[in-house]
Design a protein around this motif. Sequence first.
Motif, PDB file in Angstrom:
ATOM      1  N   GLU A  15     -30.118   3.288  -4.210  1.00  0.00           N
ATOM      2  CA  GLU A  15     -29.089   2.410  -4.765  1.00  0.00           C
ATOM      3  C   GLU A  15     -28.128   1.961  -3.667  1.00  0.00           C
ATOM      4  O   GLU A  15     -27.760   0.779  -3.603  1.00  0.00           O
ATOM      5  CB  GLU A  15     -28.317   3.117  -5.885  1.00  0.00           C
ATOM      6  CG  GLU A  15     -27.285   2.216  -6.538  1.00  0.00           C
ATOM      7  CD  GLU A  15     -26.493   2.927  -7.616  1.00  0.00           C
ATOM      8  OE1 GLU A  15     -26.457   2.400  -8.737  1.00  0.00           O
ATOM      9  OE2 GLU A  15     -25.888   3.979  -7.317  1.00  0.00           O
ATOM     10  N   LYS A  18     -29.774  -0.713  -1.561  1.00  0.00           N
ATOM     11  CA  LYS A  18     -29.850  -2.003  -2.245  1.00  0.00           C
ATOM     12  C   LYS A  18     -28.497  -2.716  -2.251  1.00  0.00           C
ATOM     13  O   LYS A  18     -28.421  -3.926  -2.026  1.00  0.00           O
ATOM     14  CB  LYS A  18     -30.349  -1.815  -3.675  1.00  0.00           C
ATOM     15  CG  LYS A  18     -31.819  -1.509  -3.768  1.00  0.00           C
ATOM     16  CD  LYS A  18     -32.240  -1.323  -5.214  1.00  0.00           C
ATOM     17  CE  LYS A  18     -33.692  -0.912  -5.306  1.00  0.00           C
ATOM     18  NZ  LYS A  18     -34.111  -0.673  -6.689  1.00  0.00           N
ATOM     19  N   TRP A  32     -23.592 -12.865  -6.251  1.00  0.00           N
ATOM     20  CA  TRP A  32     -24.153 -11.516  -6.106  1.00  0.00           C
ATOM     21  C   TRP A  32     -23.740 -10.904  -4.762  1.00  0.00           C
ATOM     22  O   TRP A  32     -23.440  -9.717  -4.681  1.00  0.00           O
ATOM     23  CB  TRP A  32     -25.666 -11.577  -6.192  1.00  0.00           C
ATOM     24  CG  TRP A  32     -26.175 -11.586  -7.587  1.00  0.00           C
ATOM     25  CD1 TRP A  32     -26.127 -12.609  -8.477  1.00  0.00           C
ATOM     26  CD2 TRP A  32     -26.782 -10.497  -8.266  1.00  0.00           C
ATOM     27  NE1 TRP A  32     -26.678 -12.236  -9.654  1.00  0.00           N
ATOM     28  CE2 TRP A  32     -27.097 -10.948  -9.552  1.00  0.00           C
ATOM     29  CE3 TRP A  32     -27.109  -9.199  -7.902  1.00  0.00           C
ATOM     30  CZ2 TRP A  32     -27.713 -10.134 -10.495  1.00  0.00           C
ATOM     31  CZ3 TRP A  32     -27.731  -8.394  -8.839  1.00  0.00           C
ATOM     32  CH2 TRP A  32     -28.019  -8.852 -10.113  1.00  0.00           C
ATOM     33  N   TRP A  65     -15.465  -6.116 -11.240  1.00  0.00           N
ATOM     34  CA  TRP A  65     -16.764  -5.734 -10.683  1.00  0.00           C
ATOM     35  C   TRP A  65     -16.826  -4.257 -10.334  1.00  0.00           C
ATOM     36  O   TRP A  65     -17.893  -3.640 -10.446  1.00  0.00           O
ATOM     37  CB  TRP A  65     -17.117  -6.630  -9.506  1.00  0.00           C
ATOM     38  CG  TRP A  65     -17.314  -8.039  -9.969  1.00  0.00           C
ATOM     39  CD1 TRP A  65     -16.581  -9.122  -9.621  1.00  0.00           C
ATOM     40  CD2 TRP A  65     -18.266  -8.487 -10.921  1.00  0.00           C
ATOM     41  NE1 TRP A  65     -17.027 -10.229 -10.292  1.00  0.00           N
ATOM     42  CE2 TRP A  65     -18.062  -9.865 -11.102  1.00  0.00           C
ATOM     43  CE3 TRP A  65     -19.282  -7.869 -11.645  1.00  0.00           C
ATOM     44  CZ2 TRP A  65     -18.833 -10.633 -11.965  1.00  0.00           C
ATOM     45  CZ3 TRP A  65     -20.042  -8.635 -12.510  1.00  0.00           C
ATOM     46  CH2 TRP A  65     -19.819  -9.992 -12.667  1.00  0.00           C
ATOM     47  N   ARG A  68     -17.477  -2.583 -13.667  1.00  0.00           N
ATOM     48  CA  ARG A  68     -18.859  -2.817 -14.108  1.00  0.00           C
ATOM     49  C   ARG A  68     -19.841  -2.009 -13.271  1.00  0.00           C
ATOM     50  O   ARG A  68     -20.813  -1.471 -13.800  1.00  0.00           O
ATOM     51  CB  ARG A  68     -19.208  -4.310 -14.010  1.00  0.00           C
ATOM     52  CG  ARG A  68     -18.462  -5.207 -14.960  1.00  0.00           C
ATOM     53  CD  ARG A  68     -19.261  -5.707 -16.144  1.00  0.00           C
ATOM     54  NE  ARG A  68     -20.524  -6.284 -15.870  1.00  0.00           N
ATOM     55  CZ  ARG A  68     -20.786  -7.584 -15.766  1.00  0.00           C
ATOM     56  NH1 ARG A  68     -19.815  -8.461 -15.900  1.00  0.00           N
ATOM     57  NH2 ARG A  68     -22.001  -8.000 -15.531  1.00  0.00           N
ATOM     58  N   SER A  72     -22.340   0.731 -14.912  1.00  0.00           N
ATOM     59  CA  SER A  72     -23.772   0.425 -15.025  1.00  0.00           C
ATOM     60  C   SER A  72     -24.525   0.424 -13.709  1.00  0.00           C
ATOM     61  O   SER A  72     -25.711   0.104 -13.694  1.00  0.00           O
ATOM     62  CB  SER A  72     -23.941  -0.949 -15.669  1.00  0.00           C
ATOM     63  OG  SER A  72     -23.303  -0.991 -16.912  1.00  0.00           O
ATOM     64  N   LEU A  74     -26.031  -0.840 -10.199  1.00  0.00           N
ATOM     65  CA  LEU A  74     -26.443  -2.131  -9.651  1.00  0.00           C
ATOM     66  C   LEU A  74     -26.664  -3.162 -10.759  1.00  0.00           C
ATOM     67  O   LEU A  74     -26.391  -4.339 -10.573  1.00  0.00           O
ATOM     68  CB  LEU A  74     -27.711  -1.955  -8.820  1.00  0.00           C
ATOM     69  CG  LEU A  74     -28.141  -3.128  -7.960  1.00  0.00           C
ATOM     70  CD1 LEU A  74     -27.050  -3.495  -6.976  1.00  0.00           C
ATOM     71  CD2 LEU A  74     -29.420  -2.811  -7.232  1.00  0.00           C
ATOM     72  N   ASP A  75     -27.134  -2.728 -11.921  1.00  0.00           N
ATOM     73  CA  ASP A  75     -27.338  -3.650 -13.039  1.00  0.00           C
ATOM     74  C   ASP A  75     -26.018  -4.227 -13.540  1.00  0.00           C
ATOM     75  O   ASP A  75     -25.990  -5.303 -14.132  1.00  0.00           O
ATOM     76  CB  ASP A  75     -28.055  -2.956 -14.194  1.00  0.00           C
ATOM     77  CG  ASP A  75     -29.479  -2.574 -13.825  1.00  0.00           C
ATOM     78  OD1 ASP A  75     -30.056  -3.235 -12.943  1.00  0.00           O
ATOM     79  OD2 ASP A  75     -30.007  -1.608 -14.416  1.00  0.00           O
ATOM     80  N   GLY A  76     -24.910  -3.525 -13.326  1.00  0.00           N
ATOM     81  CA  GLY A  76     -23.608  -4.013 -13.760  1.00  0.00           C
ATOM     82  C   GLY A  76     -23.107  -5.197 -12.952  1.00  0.00           C
ATOM     83  O   GLY A  76     -22.178  -5.886 -13.379  1.00  0.00           O
ATOM     84  N   ALA A  78     -24.895  -7.807 -12.364  1.00  0.00           N
ATOM     85  CA  ALA A  78     -25.568  -9.005 -12.877  1.00  0.00           C
ATOM     86  C   ALA A  78     -24.669  -9.736 -13.860  1.00  0.00           C
ATOM     87  O   ALA A  78     -23.739  -9.162 -14.431  1.00  0.00           O
ATOM     88  CB  ALA A  78     -26.873  -8.608 -13.558  1.00  0.00           C
TER      89      ALA A  78
END
Length: 191
Positions: A15, A18, A32, A65, A68, A72, A74-76, A78
């Motif tokens: 994670e 990424k 992003w 952010w 988020r 959640s 990395l999905d948060g 999006a």
Amino acid sequence: MPKILRARPAADAAEEEKVRKLAGARHAPGDWIQRGRVVVLSWEGLRVPEIAGELGCHEQTVRRWLHRFNASGLDGLADLGGQGRKRRITEAERSRIIALVRKPPPGRLVPGADGALQAADEAGAPVWTLDALAEAARAEGIEVRRSQVRRILLAEGVRWRRTRSWVRSRDPDFAGKGRGSSRSTPARPRA
């Protein structure tokens, strides 16, 4: 005393890799990249006002952010789906509008059983126009305007116009248009 908001530590090395890769990306969507940079700058120890100043955004954006990501991962980062106005016309209705173009217009002359030319509706349009398509869709119970019909047909790549500026006939007494018109500006004489 207010609580200091920071991004939670990465759940695992994958994670973290990424998020750092996203923050340094050059060919990813800009929003992003900014969200990834928010998390990485928070991991580096910067506070919310410093992150906002570094990225040129509002502090509340940074807080959103970080919250988020903390909730959640990395999905948060999006975008949430469902933003924007919902479509008024269903896909089935869009398909019915597109199918209308394939049918002959109500005012088009077609040979009848006795060989005479007849129109299904003499008051109808002989060729499809946006107004005629919108009227035909309304007759089928689809409440749509001319501009919506145009957008639907353009999005699907459907041609609705089949107009011709000339006529051809096999009748021997028929006189054609004649020669084609000449160019509007004469060619420059050659030396």
